[in-house]
Motif scaffolding. Structure first.
Motif, PDB file in Angstrom:
ATOM      1  N   ALA A  36      14.039   1.276  -8.374  1.00 33.74           N
ATOM      2  CA  ALA A  36      13.801   1.445  -6.941  1.00 33.74           C
ATOM      3  C   ALA A  36      15.119   1.678  -6.208  1.00 33.74           C
ATOM      4  O   ALA A  36      15.185   2.476  -5.264  1.00 33.74           O
ATOM      5  CB  ALA A  36      13.078   0.222  -6.370  1.00 33.74           C
ATOM      6  N   GLU A  39      16.190   5.244  -6.822  1.00 26.17           N
ATOM      7  CA  GLU A  39      15.343   6.132  -6.020  1.00 26.17           C
ATOM      8  C   GLU A  39      15.777   6.104  -4.554  1.00 26.17           C
ATOM      9  O   GLU A  39      15.829   7.142  -3.890  1.00 26.17           O
ATOM     10  CB  GLU A  39      13.881   5.702  -6.137  1.00 26.17           C
ATOM     11  N   LEU A  40      16.125   4.911  -4.067  1.00 24.00           N
ATOM     12  CA  LEU A  40      16.629   4.794  -2.698  1.00 24.00           C
ATOM     13  C   LEU A  40      17.884   5.641  -2.526  1.00 24.00           C
ATOM     14  O   LEU A  40      18.009   6.393  -1.558  1.00 24.00           O
ATOM     15  CB  LEU A  40      16.939   3.330  -2.365  1.00 24.00           C
ATOM     16  N   ASP A  43      17.089   9.268  -2.253  1.00 28.87           N
ATOM     17  CA  ASP A  43      16.527   9.585  -0.934  1.00 28.87           C
ATOM     18  C   ASP A  43      17.618   9.633   0.133  1.00 28.87           C
ATOM     19  O   ASP A  43      17.606  10.505   1.009  1.00 28.87           O
ATOM     20  CB  ASP A  43      15.465   8.559  -0.545  1.00 28.87           C
ATOM     21  N   THR A  70      15.501   3.836   5.343  1.00 24.34           N
ATOM     22  CA  THR A  70      14.655   4.224   4.212  1.00 24.34           C
ATOM     23  C   THR A  70      13.946   3.011   3.631  1.00 24.34           C
ATOM     24  O   THR A  70      12.745   3.054   3.349  1.00 24.34           O
ATOM     25  CB  THR A  70      15.495   4.946   3.136  1.00 24.34           C
ATOM     26  N   ASN A  73      11.257   1.967   6.054  1.00 29.37           N
ATOM     27  CA  ASN A  73      10.104   2.875   5.970  1.00 29.37           C
ATOM     28  C   ASN A  73       9.267   2.594   4.732  1.00 29.37           C
ATOM     29  O   ASN A  73       8.034   2.613   4.789  1.00 29.37           O
ATOM     30  CB  ASN A  73      10.555   4.337   5.984  1.00 29.37           C
ATOM     31  N   ARG A  74       9.929   2.330   3.617  1.00 26.78           N
ATOM     32  CA  ARG A  74       9.193   2.003   2.386  1.00 26.78           C
ATOM     33  C   ARG A  74       8.393   0.727   2.578  1.00 26.78           C
ATOM     34  O   ARG A  74       7.258   0.617   2.135  1.00 26.78           O
ATOM     35  CB  ARG A  74      10.154   1.827   1.212  1.00 26.78           C
ATOM     36  N   TRP A  75       9.024  -0.259   3.208  1.00 24.30           N
ATOM     37  CA  TRP A  75       8.358  -1.534   3.440  1.00 24.30           C
ATOM     38  C   TRP A  75       7.136  -1.344   4.334  1.00 24.30           C
ATOM     39  O   TRP A  75       6.064  -1.876   4.068  1.00 24.30           O
ATOM     40  CB  TRP A  75       9.347  -2.522   4.059  1.00 24.30           C
ATOM     41  N   HIS A  77       5.384   1.248   4.631  1.00 23.89           N
ATOM     42  CA  HIS A  77       4.354   1.988   3.897  1.00 23.89           C
ATOM     43  C   HIS A  77       3.916   1.275   2.624  1.00 23.89           C
ATOM     44  O   HIS A  77       3.215   1.843   1.799  1.00 23.89           O
ATOM     45  CB  HIS A  77       4.849   3.406   3.576  1.00 23.89           C
ATOM     46  N   ARG A  79       5.539   0.335  -0.093  1.00 17.68           N
ATOM     47  CA  ARG A  79       6.101   0.702  -1.395  1.00 17.68           C
ATOM     48  C   ARG A  79       7.024  -0.360  -1.959  1.00 17.68           C
ATOM     49  O   ARG A  79       7.089  -0.548  -3.156  1.00 17.68           O
ATOM     50  CB  ARG A  79       6.843   2.027  -1.294  1.00 17.68           C
TER      51      ARG A  79
END
Length: 179
Positions: A36, A39-40, A43, A70, A73-75, A77, A79
């Motif tokens: 993760a 991936e961060l 991004d 980022t 936003n993941r949190w 959504h 993810r």
């Protein structure tokens, strides 16, 4: 700031090589696993490429700001939650791996930090873990230097209170019993 035309592939390659490890470390400290975090970082650098005309000469605080947004936003959504490692996992320290006197204060600090509001945790992490100055932390947080200094002062005060409010751990091997 260089015009976009001068911020081509060589500029980006240099930016990526210099700051990718720091952004991955940022992610490792806030996301559930290394995958993760990587991936961060990917991004963040996609955003840096797309918005290269906005990247300042000192890019790391700006990159941290993108990383913060980022992760948020993941949190939002669903993810990945922006958290430290779960205390139960972080607290398990195999006997003999490190000196118990060295581990207990770190676990005390992690517990106290986890009790603080996320905004307090973030300013303390940016200053303490990411080794930013107050001015650079302000950039990462999207606030003024004065506001960041006040946030840091208040967060440190709350952290001291949280540390004082709980008895310190004595034996880190039995830390899970304190969770």
């Amino acid at each position: 700031m260089k015009p976009v035309g001068e911020r081509g592939e060589d500029w980006f390659t240099s930016l990526y090589a210099r700051h990718y490890p720091a952004i991955v470390r940022y992610g490792v400290r806030r996301l559930p696993d290394a995958e993760a975090a990587a991936e961060l970082a990917q991004d963040v650098f996609i955003v840096a490429w797309r918005r290269r005309s906005e990247v300042p000469e000192n890019p790391l605080p700006w990159l941290y700001s993108v990383a913060r947004h980022t992760v948020a936003n993941r949190w939002r959504h669903g993810r990945a939650a922006p958290t430290l490692l779960p205390l139960a996992a972080a607290d398990h320290v195999p006997a003999g791996l490190v000196e118990p006197d060295a581990v207990a204060p770190v676990l005390d600090l992690r517990r106290a930090l986890a009790e603080l509001p996320e905004a307090d945790q973030e300013i303390l992490r940016l200053i303490g873990w990411e080794d930013l100055s107050v001015a650079d932390a302000a950039i990462a947080l999207g606030c003024t230097r004065s506001a960041a200094a006040v946030r840091l002062f208040r967060a440190r005060r709350r952290l001291r209170s949280a540390l004082a409010a709980r008895p310190p751990l004595r034996d880190p091997r039995s830390a899970s019993a304190h969770v």
